[in-house]
Design an enzyme around this catalytic site. Sequence first.
Site, PDB file in Angstrom:
ATOM      1  N   LYS A  52       0.837  -1.205   0.000  1.00  0.00           N
ATOM      2  CA  LYS A  52       0.000   0.000   0.000  1.00  0.00           C
ATOM      3  C   LYS A  52       0.875   1.261   0.000  1.00  0.00           C
ATOM      4  O   LYS A  52       0.611   2.215  -0.728  1.00  0.00           O
ATOM      5  CB  LYS A  52      -0.960  -0.023   1.202  1.00  0.00           C
ATOM      6  N   GLN A  96      -4.890  -1.599   9.281  1.00  0.00           N
ATOM      7  CA  GLN A  96      -4.811  -2.931   8.682  1.00  0.00           C
ATOM      8  C   GLN A  96      -5.418  -3.983   9.614  1.00  0.00           C
ATOM      9  O   GLN A  96      -5.106  -4.025  10.803  1.00  0.00           O
ATOM     10  CB  GLN A  96      -3.339  -3.261   8.357  1.00  0.00           C
ATOM     11  N   ASP A 119     -11.219   2.587   3.463  1.00  0.00           N
ATOM     12  CA  ASP A 119     -11.559   1.166   3.336  1.00  0.00           C
ATOM     13  C   ASP A 119     -13.071   0.984   3.143  1.00  0.00           C
ATOM     14  O   ASP A 119     -13.515  -0.093   2.746  1.00  0.00           O
ATOM     15  CB  ASP A 119     -11.172   0.416   4.622  1.00  0.00           C
TER      16      ASP A 119
HETATM   17  N1  GUN Z   1      -7.147  -6.943   5.829  1.00  0.00           N
HETATM   18  C1  GUN Z   1      -7.430  -7.704   4.735  1.00  0.00           C
HETATM   19  N2  GUN Z   1      -7.929  -6.930   3.741  1.00  0.00           N
HETATM   20  C2  GUN Z   1      -7.955  -5.669   4.216  1.00  0.00           C
HETATM   21  C3  GUN Z   1      -8.347  -4.428   3.651  1.00  0.00           C
HETATM   22  O1  GUN Z   1      -8.806  -4.313   2.504  1.00  0.00           O
HETATM   23  N3  GUN Z   1      -8.199  -3.336   4.464  1.00  0.00           N
HETATM   24  C4  GUN Z   1      -7.727  -3.427   5.733  1.00  0.00           C
HETATM   25  N4  GUN Z   1      -7.657  -2.323   6.447  1.00  0.00           N
HETATM   26  N5  GUN Z   1      -7.354  -4.561   6.283  1.00  0.00           N
HETATM   27  C5  GUN Z   1      -7.463  -5.678   5.523  1.00  0.00           C
END
Ligand code: GUN
Length: 284
Positions: A52, A96, A119
């Site tokens: 990211k 996350q 998100d």
């Molecule tokens: N954990 C697995 N997929 C995601 C996601 O798309 N965003 C976040 N914040 N955590 C995750």
Amino acid sequence: MATIIDGKLVSAAVKKSVADEVNVLKEKGITPGLAVIIVGDDPASRVYVNNKKKACAEVGFYSEEYALPADTTMQELLEVIDVLNKRVDINGILCQLPLPKHLDEKAVIDYIDSKKDVDAFSPVNVGKIMIGDYDFLPCTPAGVMELLSYYNIEVEGKECVVIGRSNIVGKPMSMLLLHKNGTVTVCHSRTKNLKEVTSRADILVAAVGKAEFVTADMVKQGAVVIDVGMNRKDGKLCGDVKFDEVSEKASFITPVPGGVGPMTIGMLMKNTLKAAKLHNNIID
Ligand code: GUN
């Protein structure tokens, strides 16, 4: 043999269009900013967070990482979010998941300002998606929709079957397919006659979290098969679909890796750009 949907290619196109818009914003003195919070040292989360941050640099965003120890308390985590909620240079905040067990994931997500919730996990944004009036779409389901659109795969009137009902993928995925006038069925661990249901699908989305769960006998000839799975089998990354046999029957299929995965990050970039535009009253 199916056409293999190239998530890396489509994600690169999404990132290119974000980068082009960022260049225009920068001329106005605006640089979109994303804060990424990671708690503990889950190796998969570390890889996702690194990817990211790398994507942020690629599209020209400012990004910050908060790597907090596994024993971080709820209060400490909420304090970090509180500061980020108030900062004008931070447009998106992402925590996350999964978080260590002692932390209340729902409360953490709820604490992020919904206007910075890139998100789209917060109750406000989930509700907005439900009624089709949203600013942000959840990244993975939105990435799937982008792939379908890029490959000119029509959803309207199609039998769409989603396997999995998670808040992150299955539920929002079903809603986005419904918005495009698909006829949507959501299957889960208690579904009876699963094979019968999945065999009806023109578009089959597998988001179960079980390695190679979807086999050729569960798939209609000519179906579009989207694999959201990210599993490890004998140390190798693999999806929820048994690719070798299902690709013989499908018309289109996403590989793992290189299918849906890269799209999630592309859509996160799109959401962060949108947040920056909203915060600066720039309307498309
Ligand atoms: N954990 C697995 N997929 C995601 C996601 O798309 N965003 C976040 N914040 N955590 C995750």
